[in-house]
Design an enzyme around this catalytic site. Structure first.
Site, short mmCIF file in Angstrom:
data_model
loop_
_atom_site.label_atom_id
_atom_site.label_comp_id
_atom_site.label_asym_id
_atom_site.label_seq_id
_atom_site.Cartn_x
_atom_site.Cartn_y
_atom_site.Cartn_z
CE LYS A 80 42.70 35.10 51.12
NZ LYS A 80 41.55 34.88 50.21
CB SER A 155 43.22 36.47 47.29
OG SER A 155 42.00 36.13 47.94
CB SER A 179 39.88 34.38 46.40
OG SER A 179 40.18 35.50 45.61
#
Length: 480
Positions: A80, A155, A179
Protein backbone atom coordinates in the site's frame (compact mmCIF):
# COMPACT_ATOMS: atom_id res chain seq x y z
CA UNK A 1 -2.61 -25.59 -12.40
CA UNK A 2 -3.09 -22.25 -14.13
CA UNK A 3 -1.28 -19.67 -12.06
CA UNK A 4 -2.80 -16.23 -11.63
CA UNK A 5 -6.53 -16.96 -11.80
CA UNK A 6 -7.91 -18.75 -8.73
CA UNK A 7 -4.68 -20.18 -7.33
CA UNK A 8 -4.69 -19.59 -3.59
CA UNK A 9 -1.75 -18.02 -1.82
CA UNK A 10 -1.56 -21.04 0.48
CA UNK A 11 -1.29 -23.44 -2.46
CA UNK A 12 1.19 -21.30 -4.38
CA UNK A 13 3.39 -20.95 -1.31
CA UNK A 14 3.30 -24.71 -0.77
CA UNK A 15 4.34 -25.36 -4.37
CA UNK A 16 7.18 -22.82 -4.36
CA UNK A 17 8.50 -24.00 -1.00
CA UNK A 18 8.55 -27.59 -2.26
CA UNK A 19 10.22 -26.67 -5.53
CA UNK A 20 7.28 -27.83 -7.67
CA UNK A 21 7.00 -24.27 -8.96
CA UNK A 22 9.79 -21.74 -9.24
CA UNK A 23 9.43 -18.23 -7.90
CA UNK A 24 10.09 -16.94 -11.42
CA UNK A 25 7.15 -18.95 -12.79
CA UNK A 26 4.79 -17.57 -10.19
CA UNK A 27 6.00 -13.99 -10.57
CA UNK A 28 5.90 -14.16 -14.38
CA UNK A 29 2.31 -15.40 -14.34
CA UNK A 30 1.16 -12.57 -12.11
CA UNK A 31 3.12 -9.96 -14.08
CA UNK A 32 1.28 -11.14 -17.20
CA UNK A 33 -2.06 -10.60 -15.44
CA UNK A 34 -0.99 -7.16 -14.21
CA UNK A 35 0.05 -6.14 -17.71
CA UNK A 36 -3.24 -7.44 -19.11
CA UNK A 37 -5.68 -6.01 -16.55
CA UNK A 38 -4.08 -3.11 -14.72
CA UNK A 39 -4.59 -0.65 -17.60
CA UNK A 40 -8.33 -1.16 -17.03
CA UNK A 41 -8.32 -1.28 -13.21
CA UNK A 42 -5.34 0.94 -12.20
CA UNK A 43 -4.78 -0.81 -8.89
CA UNK A 44 -1.00 -1.31 -8.98
CA UNK A 45 1.25 1.73 -9.28
CA UNK A 46 5.03 2.15 -9.60
CA UNK A 47 5.03 -1.29 -11.23
CA UNK A 48 8.59 -2.75 -11.46
CA UNK A 49 8.37 -6.11 -13.28
CA UNK A 50 12.07 -6.33 -14.17
CA UNK A 51 13.10 -5.79 -10.56
CA UNK A 52 10.61 -8.42 -9.38
CA UNK A 53 11.75 -10.99 -11.93
CA UNK A 54 15.39 -10.43 -10.99
CA UNK A 55 14.52 -10.99 -7.33
CA UNK A 56 12.55 -14.14 -8.19
CA UNK A 57 15.40 -15.59 -10.23
CA UNK A 58 17.85 -14.85 -7.45
CA UNK A 59 15.53 -16.64 -5.02
CA UNK A 60 15.46 -19.62 -7.35
CA UNK A 61 19.25 -19.63 -7.70
CA UNK A 62 19.59 -19.77 -3.94
CA UNK A 63 17.03 -22.57 -3.62
CA UNK A 64 18.25 -25.55 -1.58
CA UNK A 65 15.95 -28.47 -0.81
CA UNK A 66 17.43 -28.98 2.63
CA UNK A 67 17.01 -25.34 3.75
CA UNK A 68 13.84 -23.90 5.27
CA UNK A 69 11.96 -21.38 3.16
CA UNK A 70 9.74 -18.54 4.24
CA UNK A 71 5.97 -18.81 4.51
CA UNK A 72 5.53 -16.52 1.46
CA UNK A 73 8.38 -17.96 -0.60
CA UNK A 74 8.17 -16.63 -4.17
CA UNK A 75 4.77 -14.92 -3.86
CA UNK A 76 4.45 -11.57 -5.67
CA UNK A 77 3.05 -8.69 -3.61
CA UNK A 78 2.55 -4.95 -3.88
CA UNK A 79 2.50 -2.71 -0.82
CA UNK A 80 0.00 0.00 0.00
CA UNK A 81 1.35 3.41 -0.98
CA UNK A 82 0.88 4.71 2.56
CA UNK A 83 3.89 2.71 3.77
CA UNK A 84 7.50 2.99 2.60
CA UNK A 85 9.14 0.22 0.58
CA UNK A 86 12.81 0.79 -0.15
CA UNK A 87 13.46 1.67 -3.78
CA UNK A 88 9.79 2.24 -4.67
CA UNK A 89 7.99 5.57 -4.86
CA UNK A 90 6.26 6.52 -1.62
CA UNK A 91 3.74 9.18 -2.64
CA UNK A 92 0.82 8.69 -0.20
CA UNK A 93 -1.26 9.77 -3.19
CA UNK A 94 -0.01 13.35 -2.89
CA UNK A 95 1.76 15.44 -5.57
CA UNK A 96 3.86 16.85 -2.73
CA UNK A 97 5.62 13.48 -2.50
CA UNK A 98 5.26 12.33 -6.10
CA UNK A 99 9.00 11.68 -6.51
CA UNK A 100 9.91 10.50 -3.01
CA UNK A 101 11.79 7.18 -2.88
CA UNK A 102 12.59 5.91 0.64
CA UNK A 103 15.65 3.93 1.66
CA UNK A 104 13.89 1.93 4.40
CA UNK A 105 11.02 -0.53 4.58
CA UNK A 106 7.93 -0.36 6.75
CA UNK A 107 7.57 -3.23 9.21
CA UNK A 108 4.98 -5.02 7.06
CA UNK A 109 7.22 -4.73 3.99
CA UNK A 110 10.23 -6.04 5.86
CA UNK A 111 8.35 -8.98 7.35
CA UNK A 112 6.81 -10.00 4.03
CA UNK A 113 10.18 -9.77 2.30
CA UNK A 114 11.86 -11.79 5.03
CA UNK A 115 9.18 -14.46 4.53
CA UNK A 116 10.12 -14.72 0.84
CA UNK A 117 7.59 -12.41 -0.81
CA UNK A 118 8.70 -10.47 -3.90
CA UNK A 119 7.58 -6.86 -4.37
CA UNK A 120 6.30 -5.92 -7.82
CA UNK A 121 5.06 -2.41 -7.00
CA UNK A 122 2.75 -0.39 -4.78
CA UNK A 123 -1.06 -0.30 -4.53
CA UNK A 124 -3.02 2.88 -5.13
CA UNK A 125 -4.57 4.98 -2.34
CA UNK A 126 -6.59 8.15 -1.83
CA UNK A 127 -4.51 11.21 -1.00
CA UNK A 128 -3.05 10.53 2.48
CA UNK A 129 -5.50 7.64 2.79
CA UNK A 130 -8.43 9.94 3.47
CA UNK A 131 -11.83 8.70 2.31
CA UNK A 132 -13.04 5.34 1.10
CA UNK A 133 -12.68 6.10 -2.62
CA UNK A 134 -9.25 5.57 -4.18
CA UNK A 135 -8.30 8.47 -6.43
CA UNK A 136 -5.48 11.00 -6.37
CA UNK A 137 -3.63 13.49 -8.56
CA UNK A 138 -0.53 11.31 -8.87
CA UNK A 139 -1.88 8.03 -10.27
CA UNK A 140 -5.58 8.66 -10.83
CA UNK A 141 -8.56 6.50 -9.90
CA UNK A 142 -8.72 2.79 -9.10
CA UNK A 143 -11.73 1.04 -10.64
CA UNK A 144 -13.77 -1.79 -9.19
CA UNK A 145 -13.06 -5.06 -11.05
CA UNK A 146 -16.73 -6.04 -10.75
CA UNK A 147 -17.96 -2.76 -12.29
CA UNK A 148 -15.27 -0.57 -13.81
CA UNK A 149 -17.30 2.64 -13.46
CA UNK A 150 -17.66 2.05 -9.72
CA UNK A 151 -15.25 2.71 -6.86
CA UNK A 152 -13.00 0.04 -5.39
CA UNK A 153 -13.32 1.74 -2.01
CA UNK A 154 -10.40 2.89 0.07
CA UNK A 155 -8.06 3.64 1.39
CA UNK A 156 -6.76 0.14 0.61
CA UNK A 157 -8.66 0.27 -2.68
CA UNK A 158 -5.69 -0.56 -4.89
CA UNK A 159 -4.91 -3.61 -2.76
CA UNK A 160 -8.49 -4.89 -2.81
CA UNK A 161 -8.90 -4.34 -6.56
CA UNK A 162 -5.59 -6.07 -7.33
CA UNK A 163 -6.68 -9.08 -5.29
CA UNK A 164 -10.13 -9.23 -6.85
CA UNK A 165 -8.64 -9.04 -10.35
CA UNK A 166 -6.29 -11.94 -9.52
CA UNK A 167 -3.26 -9.72 -10.16
CA UNK A 168 -1.87 -10.52 -6.69
CA UNK A 169 -2.36 -13.45 -4.29
CA UNK A 170 -1.95 -11.35 -1.11
CA UNK A 171 -1.81 -7.69 -0.11
CA UNK A 172 -1.24 -5.51 2.93
CA UNK A 173 -3.40 -2.57 3.90
CA UNK A 174 -4.28 -0.26 6.74
CA UNK A 175 -7.48 0.81 8.48
CA UNK A 176 -8.59 3.82 10.50
CA UNK A 177 -12.33 4.04 9.89
CA UNK A 178 -12.80 1.09 7.55
CA UNK A 179 -9.91 1.26 5.07
CA UNK A 180 -9.26 -2.50 5.09
CA UNK A 181 -12.91 -3.48 5.45
CA UNK A 182 -14.74 -1.13 3.06
CA UNK A 183 -12.65 -1.95 -0.04
CA UNK A 184 -12.80 -5.64 0.84
CA UNK A 185 -16.59 -5.40 0.82
CA UNK A 186 -16.66 -3.40 -2.41
CA UNK A 187 -14.25 -5.81 -4.18
CA UNK A 188 -15.52 -9.13 -2.79
CA UNK A 189 -12.32 -10.05 -0.95
CA UNK A 190 -11.37 -10.54 2.71
CA UNK A 191 -10.08 -7.60 4.74
CA UNK A 192 -8.99 -7.87 8.36
CA UNK A 193 -8.62 -5.09 10.91
CA UNK A 194 -6.59 -6.57 13.81
CA UNK A 195 -6.66 -5.29 17.36
CA UNK A 196 -4.34 -2.29 17.81
CA UNK A 197 -0.78 -3.52 18.25
CA UNK A 198 -1.33 -7.00 16.84
CA UNK A 199 0.53 -5.98 13.68
CA UNK A 200 3.20 -3.39 14.54
CA UNK A 201 3.57 -0.23 12.47
CA UNK A 202 6.97 1.40 12.04
CA UNK A 203 7.83 4.03 10.93
CA UNK A 204 4.62 5.78 11.93
CA UNK A 205 4.02 9.49 12.43
CA UNK A 206 1.32 8.82 15.05
CA UNK A 207 2.61 5.67 16.78
CA UNK A 208 0.23 5.71 19.75
CA UNK A 209 -3.02 6.14 17.82
CA UNK A 210 -5.55 3.42 18.62
CA UNK A 211 -7.52 4.30 15.51
CA UNK A 212 -5.06 3.25 12.80
CA UNK A 213 -3.79 -0.29 12.30
CA UNK A 214 -2.07 -2.20 9.51
CA UNK A 215 -3.23 -5.64 8.47
CA UNK A 216 -3.73 -8.28 5.78
CA UNK A 217 -6.03 -8.68 2.78
CA UNK A 218 -6.62 -11.79 0.69
CA UNK A 219 -9.27 -13.67 -1.28
CA UNK A 220 -9.88 -16.38 1.35
CA UNK A 221 -9.68 -16.67 5.11
CA UNK A 222 -6.87 -19.24 4.88
CA UNK A 223 -4.79 -16.96 2.67
CA UNK A 224 -5.39 -14.03 4.98
CA UNK A 225 -4.43 -16.09 8.02
CA UNK A 226 -1.19 -17.08 6.29
CA UNK A 227 -0.27 -13.42 5.84
CA UNK A 228 -1.35 -12.50 9.38
CA UNK A 229 0.96 -15.21 10.73
CA UNK A 230 3.83 -13.38 9.00
CA UNK A 231 2.82 -9.84 10.01
CA UNK A 232 1.81 -10.34 13.65
CA UNK A 233 4.23 -10.06 16.54
CA UNK A 234 5.96 -7.52 18.72
CA UNK A 235 8.37 -4.87 17.42
CA UNK A 236 10.11 -2.67 19.99
CA UNK A 237 10.20 0.24 17.50
CA UNK A 238 6.38 0.42 17.28
CA UNK A 239 4.22 2.46 19.62
CA UNK A 240 1.60 -0.27 20.04
CA UNK A 241 2.95 -3.78 19.83
CA UNK A 242 1.86 -7.08 21.39
CA UNK A 243 3.46 -10.53 21.12
CA UNK A 244 1.96 -13.18 18.84
CA UNK A 245 2.50 -16.83 18.04
CA UNK A 246 2.22 -17.32 14.25
CA UNK A 247 0.80 -20.81 14.85
CA UNK A 248 -2.21 -19.22 16.54
CA UNK A 249 -3.42 -17.93 13.17
CA UNK A 250 -2.22 -20.38 10.54
CA UNK A 251 -3.41 -23.01 10.05
CA UNK A 252 -6.72 -21.46 11.08
CA UNK A 253 -7.83 -23.09 14.34
CA UNK A 254 -10.94 -25.23 14.40
CA UNK A 255 -13.99 -23.56 15.96
CA UNK A 256 -15.26 -24.71 19.31
CA UNK A 257 -17.73 -27.61 19.35
CA UNK A 258 -20.87 -25.70 20.29
CA UNK A 259 -22.81 -23.55 17.79
CA UNK A 260 -21.47 -20.09 17.05
CA UNK A 261 -23.42 -17.39 18.91
CA UNK A 262 -24.03 -14.41 16.63
CA UNK A 263 -25.41 -10.98 17.47
CA UNK A 264 -26.82 -9.60 14.21
CA UNK A 265 -27.04 -5.80 14.06
CA UNK A 266 -28.13 -4.49 10.65
CA UNK A 267 -27.74 -0.80 11.55
CA UNK A 268 -26.20 -0.60 15.03
CA UNK A 269 -29.65 -0.19 16.59
CA UNK A 270 -30.53 2.72 14.30
CA UNK A 271 -27.31 4.67 14.80
CA UNK A 272 -26.45 4.52 11.09
CA UNK A 273 -28.39 4.48 7.83
CA UNK A 274 -27.78 1.34 5.78
CA UNK A 275 -28.98 1.26 2.17
CA UNK A 276 -31.94 -1.00 1.56
CA UNK A 277 -30.10 -2.86 -1.23
CA UNK A 278 -27.35 -3.78 1.25
CA UNK A 279 -29.82 -4.96 3.90
CA UNK A 280 -31.80 -6.92 1.33
CA UNK A 281 -28.64 -8.63 0.07
CA UNK A 282 -27.59 -9.68 3.58
CA UNK A 283 -30.92 -10.91 4.94
CA UNK A 284 -30.65 -14.34 3.24
CA UNK A 285 -27.02 -14.58 4.36
CA UNK A 286 -28.08 -14.16 7.99
CA UNK A 287 -30.77 -16.79 7.42
CA UNK A 288 -28.09 -19.13 6.07
CA UNK A 289 -26.13 -18.73 9.31
CA UNK A 290 -29.16 -19.92 11.28
CA UNK A 291 -29.81 -22.73 8.81
CA UNK A 292 -26.29 -24.03 9.47
CA UNK A 293 -26.84 -24.22 13.19
CA UNK A 294 -25.51 -20.86 14.31
CA UNK A 295 -27.47 -19.22 17.10
CA UNK A 296 -28.42 -15.84 15.62
CA UNK A 297 -30.01 -13.14 17.74
CA UNK A 298 -30.88 -9.55 16.88
CA UNK A 299 -28.68 -7.67 19.36
CA UNK A 300 -26.44 -4.60 19.48
CA UNK A 301 -23.93 -3.53 22.14
CA UNK A 302 -24.35 -0.03 23.53
CA UNK A 303 -22.15 1.95 21.15
CA UNK A 304 -23.67 5.32 22.00
CA UNK A 305 -21.11 8.04 21.40
CA UNK A 306 -18.82 5.80 19.35
CA UNK A 307 -19.22 7.61 16.05
CA UNK A 308 -18.97 11.03 17.64
CA UNK A 309 -15.86 10.02 19.58
CA UNK A 310 -14.28 8.56 16.48
CA UNK A 311 -14.76 11.87 14.66
CA UNK A 312 -13.10 13.76 17.52
CA UNK A 313 -10.12 11.43 17.77
CA UNK A 314 -9.74 11.31 13.99
CA UNK A 315 -9.68 15.11 13.84
CA UNK A 316 -7.03 15.06 16.57
CA UNK A 317 -5.06 12.58 14.49
CA UNK A 318 -5.26 14.95 11.51
CA UNK A 319 -3.74 17.68 13.67
CA UNK A 320 -0.90 15.38 14.65
CA UNK A 321 -0.12 13.98 11.22
CA UNK A 322 -1.20 16.50 8.59
CA UNK A 323 -1.52 19.98 10.14
CA UNK A 324 2.25 20.65 9.84
CA UNK A 325 2.15 19.59 6.18
CA UNK A 326 -0.77 21.92 5.48
CA UNK A 327 1.13 24.80 7.07
CA UNK A 328 4.17 24.02 4.92
CA UNK A 329 2.21 23.47 1.69
CA UNK A 330 -0.94 25.65 1.81
CA UNK A 331 -3.33 24.99 -1.04
CA UNK A 332 -1.81 21.61 -1.95
CA UNK A 333 -3.98 19.25 0.10
CA UNK A 334 -7.42 18.10 -1.03
CA UNK A 335 -10.47 19.80 0.44
CA UNK A 336 -11.54 16.88 2.64
CA UNK A 337 -8.09 16.81 4.25
CA UNK A 338 -8.15 20.55 4.90
CA UNK A 339 -11.64 20.33 6.42
CA UNK A 340 -10.63 17.47 8.74
CA UNK A 341 -7.46 19.29 9.83
CA UNK A 342 -9.51 22.41 10.57
CA UNK A 343 -11.95 20.32 12.62
CA UNK A 344 -8.96 19.17 14.66
CA UNK A 345 -7.90 22.76 15.26
CA UNK A 346 -11.27 23.49 16.87
CA UNK A 347 -10.95 20.77 19.51
CA UNK A 348 -10.66 21.65 23.19
CA UNK A 349 -9.67 19.63 26.23
CA UNK A 350 -13.19 18.74 27.46
CA UNK A 351 -14.19 17.51 24.00
CA UNK A 352 -11.17 15.25 23.74
CA UNK A 353 -11.64 14.03 27.32
CA UNK A 354 -15.26 13.06 26.59
CA UNK A 355 -14.16 11.10 23.54
CA UNK A 356 -11.58 9.22 25.59
CA UNK A 357 -14.10 8.45 28.33
CA UNK A 358 -16.48 7.11 25.71
CA UNK A 359 -13.70 4.93 24.30
CA UNK A 360 -13.03 3.46 27.74
CA UNK A 361 -16.70 2.76 28.36
CA UNK A 362 -17.14 1.13 24.95
CA UNK A 363 -14.13 -1.12 25.52
CA UNK A 364 -15.77 -2.57 28.65
CA UNK A 365 -19.18 -2.77 26.98
CA UNK A 366 -17.66 -5.00 24.30
CA UNK A 367 -15.71 -7.08 26.81
CA UNK A 368 -18.95 -7.93 28.60
CA UNK A 369 -20.91 -8.31 25.35
CA UNK A 370 -18.64 -11.15 24.25
CA UNK A 371 -19.52 -13.09 27.38
CA UNK A 372 -22.84 -13.76 25.63
CA UNK A 373 -21.81 -13.83 21.95
CA UNK A 374 -18.90 -15.15 19.89
CA UNK A 375 -19.19 -12.49 17.19
CA UNK A 376 -21.06 -9.32 16.38
CA UNK A 377 -22.21 -9.36 12.74
CA UNK A 378 -23.06 -6.22 10.76
CA UNK A 379 -22.98 -5.04 7.18
CA UNK A 380 -19.42 -4.01 6.36
CA UNK A 381 -20.50 -0.91 4.45
CA UNK A 382 -23.63 1.18 4.53
CA UNK A 383 -23.75 1.30 0.71
CA UNK A 384 -22.77 -0.75 -2.32
CA UNK A 385 -19.94 0.53 -4.55
CA UNK A 386 -20.81 3.97 -5.96
CA UNK A 387 -19.79 5.77 -9.15
CA UNK A 388 -16.12 6.69 -9.54
CA UNK A 389 -17.07 10.29 -10.40
CA UNK A 390 -18.58 10.74 -6.92
CA UNK A 391 -16.27 11.69 -4.05
CA UNK A 392 -18.58 10.06 -1.50
CA UNK A 393 -22.32 9.27 -1.29
CA UNK A 394 -24.21 12.49 -0.64
CA UNK A 395 -27.26 10.57 0.58
CA UNK A 396 -28.24 7.03 1.58
CA UNK A 397 -31.85 6.18 0.78
CA UNK A 398 -32.76 9.86 1.04
CA UNK A 399 -30.82 10.57 4.25
CA UNK A 400 -28.17 13.25 3.55
CA UNK A 401 -24.52 12.56 4.28
CA UNK A 402 -22.99 15.88 5.28
CA UNK A 403 -19.29 15.10 4.89
CA UNK A 404 -16.88 12.43 3.68
CA UNK A 405 -16.94 10.59 7.02
CA UNK A 406 -20.65 10.27 7.76
CA UNK A 407 -21.37 7.47 5.28
CA UNK A 408 -18.65 5.38 6.97
CA UNK A 409 -20.11 5.67 10.47
CA UNK A 410 -20.67 1.92 10.85
CA UNK A 411 -17.06 0.72 10.42
CA UNK A 412 -15.86 3.81 12.32
CA UNK A 413 -17.97 2.82 15.32
CA UNK A 414 -16.38 -0.65 15.27
CA UNK A 415 -12.93 0.96 15.17
CA UNK A 416 -13.75 2.60 18.51
CA UNK A 417 -14.29 -0.80 20.16
CA UNK A 418 -10.62 -1.80 19.78
CA UNK A 419 -11.81 -5.24 18.65
CA UNK A 420 -10.63 -7.19 15.60
CA UNK A 421 -13.03 -7.11 12.66
CA UNK A 422 -13.11 -8.97 9.35
CA UNK A 423 -15.05 -8.24 6.16
CA UNK A 424 -16.05 -11.34 4.22
CA UNK A 425 -17.58 -11.77 0.76
CA UNK A 426 -21.25 -12.41 1.41
CA UNK A 427 -23.62 -11.41 -1.39
CA UNK A 428 -24.29 -9.36 -4.51
CA UNK A 429 -26.92 -6.76 -5.29
CA UNK A 430 -29.29 -7.41 -8.20
CA UNK A 431 -26.90 -5.26 -10.29
CA UNK A 432 -24.01 -7.59 -9.49
CA UNK A 433 -22.23 -5.32 -6.99
CA UNK A 434 -20.44 -7.03 -4.08
CA UNK A 435 -21.73 -6.72 -0.52
CA UNK A 436 -19.62 -7.80 2.44
CA UNK A 437 -20.53 -8.85 5.96
CA UNK A 438 -18.47 -7.72 8.96
CA UNK A 439 -17.74 -10.05 11.88
CA UNK A 440 -16.31 -8.53 15.05
CA UNK A 441 -14.62 -10.57 17.77
CA UNK A 442 -13.20 -10.02 21.28
CA UNK A 443 -10.18 -7.79 21.78
CA UNK A 444 -6.89 -9.55 20.90
CA UNK A 445 -8.69 -12.78 19.94
CA UNK A 446 -7.89 -12.76 16.26
CA UNK A 447 -7.55 -16.55 16.40
CA UNK A 448 -11.17 -17.05 17.48
CA UNK A 449 -12.45 -14.58 14.91
CA UNK A 450 -10.56 -16.29 12.09
CA UNK A 451 -12.02 -19.65 13.11
CA UNK A 452 -15.56 -18.31 12.91
CA UNK A 453 -14.83 -16.48 9.65
CA UNK A 454 -13.49 -19.65 8.05
CA UNK A 455 -16.60 -21.55 9.08
CA UNK A 456 -18.80 -18.80 7.61
CA UNK A 457 -16.82 -18.89 4.37
CA UNK A 458 -17.36 -22.64 4.09
CA UNK A 459 -21.15 -22.33 3.82
CA UNK A 460 -21.92 -18.74 2.86
CA UNK A 461 -18.93 -17.45 0.92
CA UNK A 462 -19.55 -15.47 -2.27
CA UNK A 463 -16.03 -15.48 -3.66
CA UNK A 464 -16.75 -15.56 -7.39
CA UNK A 465 -14.22 -13.87 -9.66
CA UNK A 466 -15.09 -10.78 -11.72
CA UNK A 467 -15.27 -10.77 -15.49
CA UNK A 468 -13.06 -7.86 -16.51
CA UNK A 469 -12.95 -6.16 -19.90
CA UNK A 470 -9.19 -5.49 -20.26
CA UNK A 471 -9.68 -2.48 -22.53
CA UNK A 472 -7.60 0.35 -21.00
CA UNK A 473 -9.61 3.01 -19.18
CA UNK A 474 -8.65 6.61 -18.38
CA UNK A 475 -6.74 6.82 -15.11
CA UNK A 476 -7.83 10.39 -14.48
CA UNK A 477 -11.51 11.32 -14.25
CA UNK A 478 -13.36 14.25 -12.73
CA UNK A 479 -14.42 13.39 -9.18
CA UNK A 480 -16.90 15.78 -7.53
Amino acid sequence: MKIGENSSAVELARLTRSGELTAAEVVEAHIAEIERLNPAVNAIVDFRPERALAAARELDRAFREDEPRGALHGLPVAHKDLVPAAGFRFTQGSPIFADRVPAQDHTVVGRMTAAGAITVGKTNVPEFGLGSHTFNDVYGVTRNPYALERTAGGSSGGAAAALAARMLPLADGSDTGGSLRNPASFCNVVGFRPSPGRVPSWPDGDPFSRLSVVGPMARTVDDLALLLSVLAGADPRAGWSVPADPAAYFPVPDPRGRPVRVAWSPDLDGRVVVAREVRDALEPVVATMAAHGWEVELATPDLSGAIESFRVLRALKMQISLAPLLAEHPGRLKSDAVWNIEEGAKLDGPTIALAERNAARIFHVMREFFDSFDVLATPTCQVAPFEITTRYPRAIDGSPMHDYLEWMGLPSAITMTGCPAISLPAAFTPDGLPVGIQLVGPHLREDRLLAVARQFESFAGAGRAPEIDPTPRPAFVTVD
